[in-house]
Design a protein around this motif. Structure first.
Motif, PDB file in Angstrom:
ATOM      1  N   GLN A   1      28.498  -2.734  59.635  1.00  6.79           N
ATOM      2  CA  GLN A   1      28.691  -4.181  59.742  1.00  6.79           C
ATOM      3  C   GLN A   1      29.856  -4.495  60.676  1.00  6.79           C
ATOM      4  O   GLN A   1      29.785  -5.416  61.493  1.00  6.79           O
ATOM      5  CB  GLN A   1      28.948  -4.772  58.352  1.00  6.79           C
ATOM      6  CG  GLN A   1      27.731  -4.749  57.441  1.00  6.79           C
ATOM      7  CD  GLN A   1      28.064  -5.155  56.016  1.00  6.79           C
ATOM      8  OE1 GLN A   1      29.227  -5.230  55.615  1.00  6.79           O
ATOM      9  NE2 GLN A   1      27.028  -5.411  55.220  1.00  6.79           N
ATOM     10  N   ARG A   2      30.917  -3.718  60.569  1.00  7.29           N
ATOM     11  CA  ARG A   2      32.091  -3.926  61.430  1.00  7.29           C
ATOM     12  C   ARG A   2      31.749  -3.647  62.890  1.00  7.29           C
ATOM     13  O   ARG A   2      32.123  -4.423  63.785  1.00  7.29           O
ATOM     14  CB  ARG A   2      33.220  -3.009  60.966  1.00  7.29           C
ATOM     15  CG  ARG A   2      34.521  -3.170  61.736  1.00  7.29           C
ATOM     16  CD  ARG A   2      35.573  -2.247  61.155  1.00  7.29           C
ATOM     17  NE  ARG A   2      36.800  -2.246  61.950  1.00  7.29           N
ATOM     18  CZ  ARG A   2      37.814  -1.413  61.732  1.00  7.29           C
ATOM     19  NH1 ARG A   2      37.749  -0.541  60.746  1.00  7.29           N
ATOM     20  NH2 ARG A   2      38.891  -1.481  62.503  1.00  7.29           N
ATOM     21  N   LEU A   3      31.006  -2.589  63.134  1.00  8.36           N
ATOM     22  CA  LEU A   3      30.622  -2.240  64.500  1.00  8.36           C
ATOM     23  C   LEU A   3      29.665  -3.279  65.082  1.00  8.36           C
ATOM     24  O   LEU A   3      29.715  -3.571  66.282  1.00  8.36           O
ATOM     25  CB  LEU A   3      29.980  -0.856  64.524  1.00  8.36           C
ATOM     26  CG  LEU A   3      30.954   0.305  64.278  1.00  8.36           C
ATOM     27  CD1 LEU A   3      30.200   1.568  63.925  1.00  8.36           C
ATOM     28  CD2 LEU A   3      31.836   0.530  65.495  1.00  8.36           C
ATOM     29  N   GLU A   4      28.814  -3.854  64.236  1.00 11.77           N
ATOM     30  CA  GLU A   4      27.918  -4.915  64.704  1.00 11.77           C
ATOM     31  C   GLU A   4      28.731  -6.156  65.081  1.00 11.77           C
ATOM     32  O   GLU A   4      28.464  -6.788  66.113  1.00 11.77           O
ATOM     33  CB  GLU A   4      26.891  -5.260  63.634  1.00 11.77           C
ATOM     34  CG  GLU A   4      25.893  -6.310  64.088  1.00 11.77           C
ATOM     35  CD  GLU A   4      24.899  -6.715  63.003  1.00 11.77           C
ATOM     36  OE1 GLU A   4      23.964  -7.478  63.313  1.00 11.77           O
ATOM     37  OE2 GLU A   4      25.070  -6.282  61.842  1.00 11.77           O
ATOM     38  N   THR A   5      29.734  -6.485  64.277  1.00  7.17           N
ATOM     39  CA  THR A   5      30.595  -7.630  64.566  1.00  7.17           C
ATOM     40  C   THR A   5      31.307  -7.450  65.907  1.00  7.17           C
ATOM     41  O   THR A   5      31.526  -8.419  66.647  1.00  7.17           O
ATOM     42  CB  THR A   5      31.637  -7.812  63.445  1.00  7.17           C
ATOM     43  OG1 THR A   5      30.960  -8.036  62.209  1.00  7.17           O
ATOM     44  CG2 THR A   5      32.555  -8.985  63.737  1.00  7.17           C
ATOM     45  N   GLN A   6      31.644  -6.210  66.244  1.00  6.80           N
ATOM     46  CA  GLN A   6      32.326  -5.912  67.500  1.00  6.80           C
ATOM     47  C   GLN A   6      31.360  -5.741  68.671  1.00  6.80           C
ATOM     48  O   GLN A   6      31.775  -5.397  69.777  1.00  6.80           O
ATOM     49  CB  GLN A   6      33.158  -4.632  67.339  1.00  6.80           C
ATOM     50  CG  GLN A   6      34.293  -4.787  66.348  1.00  6.80           C
ATOM     51  CD  GLN A   6      35.025  -3.485  66.088  1.00  6.80           C
ATOM     52  OE1 GLN A   6      34.496  -2.397  66.280  1.00  6.80           O
ATOM     53  NE2 GLN A   6      36.268  -3.591  65.656  1.00  6.80           N
ATOM     54  N   SER A   7      30.061  -5.981  68.408  1.00  6.24           N
ATOM     55  CA  SER A   7      29.004  -5.905  69.432  1.00  6.24           C
ATOM     56  C   SER A   7      28.757  -4.485  69.932  1.00  6.24           C
ATOM     57  O   SER A   7      28.125  -4.298  70.974  1.00  6.24           O
ATOM     58  CB  SER A   7      29.320  -6.829  70.625  1.00  6.24           C
ATOM     59  OG  SER A   7      29.395  -8.177  70.201  1.00  6.24           O
ATOM     60  N   LEU A   8      29.241  -3.487  69.197  1.00  8.35           N
ATOM     61  CA  LEU A   8      28.941  -2.102  69.561  1.00  8.35           C
ATOM     62  C   LEU A   8      27.580  -1.673  69.024  1.00  8.35           C
ATOM     63  O   LEU A   8      26.986  -0.709  69.508  1.00  8.35           O
ATOM     64  CB  LEU A   8      30.034  -1.167  69.037  1.00  8.35           C
ATOM     65  CG  LEU A   8      31.409  -1.378  69.673  1.00  8.35           C
ATOM     66  CD1 LEU A   8      32.443  -0.486  69.006  1.00  8.35           C
ATOM     67  CD2 LEU A   8      31.367  -1.107  71.168  1.00  8.35           C
TER      68      LEU A   8
END
Length: 212
Positions: A51-58
């Protein structure tokens, strides 16, 4: 997938590193259960990391799945604009603040990396270490943080410009010019040398894309 023992590493860092070193490439689908098995952690921290990586657009959504993001031409160009300016600033500050020991480390890196010219993957990893050392030598924690974000996004490019024939040798020549300027405390020279280095890498990457 084989399990990786990681008692002292959090799930976010483990997945991020796997993207950075190319274990997971743009377009690869990431599955919670597979990642939990691979890294030897439970699915809850894996889910939170994704979820965190998705938020960072990675990571991006592909239906109900999460895949490693990729950069289109405009995103790549925008990223290089930011990277060029921030890297140039890091070199300028390194010329001002780097200790003699930090300069020696940079010089040793250039010399050791000569052995890797025929191995683009190894040289690409060494290139990241070299740039990270310059970031740290700037002695500006906020700049280091911003450059960390930029370099995470750089991992979303499927190939490295260093893989282009002749680029490895040119990269080391450019690295030496940067180190020479930092060692001589030439702030403008360090800034210009690093900007030119990133600009040449961008030109090489544009040529790569044009040939595909």
């Amino acid at each position: 997938m084989s399990q990786v023992k990681s008692p002292n590493r959090d799930a976010y860092s483990l997945i991020l590193e796997a993207i950075d070193v190319g274990i997971f490439k743009p377009g690869d689908r990431l599955v919670e259960s597979d990642l939990a098995e691979r890294f030897g952690v439970s699915r809850t921290p894996i889910r939170e990391a994704l979820q965190r990586l998705e938020t960072q657009s990675l990571l991006a959504r592909d239906g109900r799945s999460l895949i490693v993001s990729s950069l289109d031409h405009n995103q790549m160009a925008e990223l290089y604009v930011v990277r060029t300016e921030l890297e140039g600033l890091a070199a300028r500050l390194a010329a001002r603040h780097a200790t003699s020991e930090e300069v020696r480390v940079l010089q040793d890196m250039v010399q050791e990396d000569q052995k890797l010219v025929e191995d683009p993957s190894a040289l690409a990893r060494a290139n990241r270490r070299f740039h990270k050392q310059i970031h740290l030598a700037s002695h500006n924690r906020y700049l280091v943080q911003q450059l960390d974000l930029v370099h995470r996004s750089m991992a979303l490019m499927a190939t490295t410009s260093i893989a282009v024939e002749g680029r490895g040798e040119d990269t080391l020549v450019e690295h030496q010019a940067i180190v020479d300027a930092i060692a001589s405390r030439n702030e403008d020279g360090a800034y210009t040398a690093l900007r030119n280095h990133i600009s040449q890498a961008f030109v090489t990457r544009l040529k790569q894309d044009a040939d595909t």
